[in-house]
Design a protein around this motif. Sequence first.
Motif, PDB file in Angstrom:
ATOM      1  N   ASP A 246      19.144   7.242  12.729  1.00 33.42           N
ATOM      2  CA  ASP A 246      19.911   6.077  13.182  1.00 33.42           C
ATOM      3  C   ASP A 246      19.123   4.777  13.030  1.00 33.42           C
ATOM      4  O   ASP A 246      19.698   3.715  12.773  1.00 33.42           O
ATOM      5  N   CYS A 247      17.805   4.876  13.202  1.00 34.80           N
ATOM      6  CA  CYS A 247      16.953   3.676  13.149  1.00 34.80           C
ATOM      7  C   CYS A 247      16.217   3.531  11.811  1.00 34.80           C
ATOM      8  O   CYS A 247      15.367   2.650  11.674  1.00 34.80           O
ATOM      9  N   SER A 248      16.533   4.395  10.856  1.00 35.28           N
ATOM     10  CA  SER A 248      15.887   4.375   9.535  1.00 35.28           C
ATOM     11  C   SER A 248      14.368   4.463   9.639  1.00 35.28           C
ATOM     12  O   SER A 248      13.631   3.739   8.966  1.00 35.28           O
ATOM     13  N   ILE A 249      13.902   5.374  10.496  1.00 39.77           N
ATOM     14  CA  ILE A 249      12.471   5.610  10.670  1.00 39.77           C
ATOM     15  C   ILE A 249      12.134   6.949  10.018  1.00 39.77           C
ATOM     16  O   ILE A 249      12.735   7.968  10.361  1.00 39.77           O
TER      17      ILE A 249
ATOM     18  N   PHE B 236      17.641  10.233  16.181  1.00 44.10           N
ATOM     19  CA  PHE B 236      17.188   8.877  16.487  1.00 44.10           C
ATOM     20  C   PHE B 236      16.523   8.246  15.269  1.00 44.10           C
ATOM     21  O   PHE B 236      16.771   7.083  14.943  1.00 44.10           O
TER      22      PHE B 236
ATOM     23  N   GLU C 296       8.239   0.693  17.542  1.00 42.15           N
ATOM     24  CA  GLU C 296       8.860  -0.555  17.094  1.00 42.15           C
ATOM     25  C   GLU C 296       9.592  -1.241  18.246  1.00 42.15           C
ATOM     26  O   GLU C 296       9.491  -2.464  18.425  1.00 42.15           O
ATOM     27  N   SER C 297      10.299  -0.465  19.047  1.00 40.83           N
ATOM     28  CA  SER C 297      11.048  -1.038  20.171  1.00 40.83           C
ATOM     29  C   SER C 297      10.116  -1.633  21.226  1.00 40.83           C
ATOM     30  O   SER C 297      10.435  -2.653  21.839  1.00 40.83           O
TER      31      SER C 297
END
Length: 201
Positions: free
Chosen positions: A71-74, A68, A21-22
């Motif tokens: 934190d990123c809702s992945i 991670f 995504e990033s």
Amino acid sequence: MTLSIEVYYSFQSPYSYLALESIYDLQAKFDIDLLWQPFSAKAAGQTLTPTPIIPEKLSYLMEDTSRFAADCSIPLVYPEGWPENEFDPGRATRGALVAGDLGVLMEYNYKLFHKWWGLGENPNDEAFTSQLCEELDIDLGEFLSKVSSSDTRERVKGVYKRGKKLGVFDTPTFLIDKERLVGLDKIHYLEKRLEKLGLKR
């Protein structure tokens, strides 16, 4: 002026999955051309010497990626028995090249990574591929034919050989004029660098 960045990534890597995504966000924000290179020794037919699993390193990897992801809702699901029992990456890796030819690589990357690491599904199950092609609106027979072709297999080997020649040893790796930036944590640095270059859209 558009800047070309080679992105070496692996469907076997939870870090590549978490970075996806990033990476696409960078493409939306900056005048860059991402050249996606599906990188896998196993998919390229390389015989690798088995390396012992270091329990402390493995536990930290799972701790780090889980943190991670939260934190990123992945969503993140480690396949049962991983990494000792790992899904074969061959079909998925070859499929990325075919998806690129068909103009659906972004969708392919998102959907395949989500099924593999977000849901823990086996990419080599027939139902997996059938559903994936249906979601991508591409012909299953055509896709499987191209994925299994000798030409596609040779292209996967070519990507791997190029990556090794350029010093790729882990994924994700970003190459800018042969300069390497390795790892999920380098994306923030890469974004700042693109800003300094005046490439913001």
